[in-house]
Design an enzyme around this catalytic site. Structure first.
Site, PDB file in Angstrom:
ATOM      1  N   CYS A 156      -1.897   3.556  -5.108  1.00 11.00           N
ATOM      2  CA  CYS A 156      -0.893   2.495  -4.987  1.00 11.00           C
ATOM      3  C   CYS A 156      -1.290   1.243  -5.789  1.00 11.00           C
ATOM      4  CB  CYS A 156      -0.756   2.176  -3.502  1.00 11.00           C
ATOM      5  SG  CYS A 156       0.042   0.639  -3.114  1.00 11.00           S
ATOM      6  N   CYS A 163      -1.182  -2.097  -3.969  1.00 12.64           N
ATOM      7  CA  CYS A 163      -2.297  -2.191  -3.009  1.00 12.64           C
ATOM      8  C   CYS A 163      -3.531  -2.757  -3.708  1.00 12.64           C
ATOM      9  CB  CYS A 163      -2.639  -0.825  -2.430  1.00 12.64           C
ATOM     10  SG  CYS A 163      -1.291  -0.067  -1.501  1.00 12.64           S
TER      11      CYS A 163
END
Length: 107
Positions: free
Chosen positions: A32, A35
């Protein structure tokens, strides 16, 4: 002192639900990009808010039980827990100033 601690399905209850004071959980995944963008923001906050806010990270790919228990579908999801209860959930990366504003009433 401080820093972002990693938690797992096995220690989520003791590290988050049983913690004293508010805990910000970052539900994350290695794949991600947002993230990864959020990681340095949370690392800074963990140091600055040490003693007021505990910040932990949970990798959903390795810890699917906790992710499923709280219905987390998007990464990153930030969830604030206090006294074992989820108080607030925020989806997506955000700037530190915005995140602090969103947490202000909980700290």
């Amino acid at each position: 002192m401080g820093g972002v601690q990693s938690v797992t399905d096995q220690d989520f209850a003791s590290e988050v639900l049983a913690a004293e004071g508010p805990v910000l959980v970052k539900f994350t995944a290695d794949w991600c990009p947002p993230c990864r963008m959020l990681a340095p923001v949370l690392a800074e906050m963990a140091v600055e808010q040490a003693g007021k806010l505990k910040i932990v990270s949970l990798d959903v790919d390795v810890n699917p039980e906790t992710q499923a228990a709280y219905g987390v579908l998007s990464m990153p999801t930030l969830m604030v827990f206090k006294d074992g209860e989820p108080l607030r959930s925020m989806v997506g990366a955000r700037a530190k100033a915005r995140l602090m504003r969103e947490l202000d009433d909980l700290l």
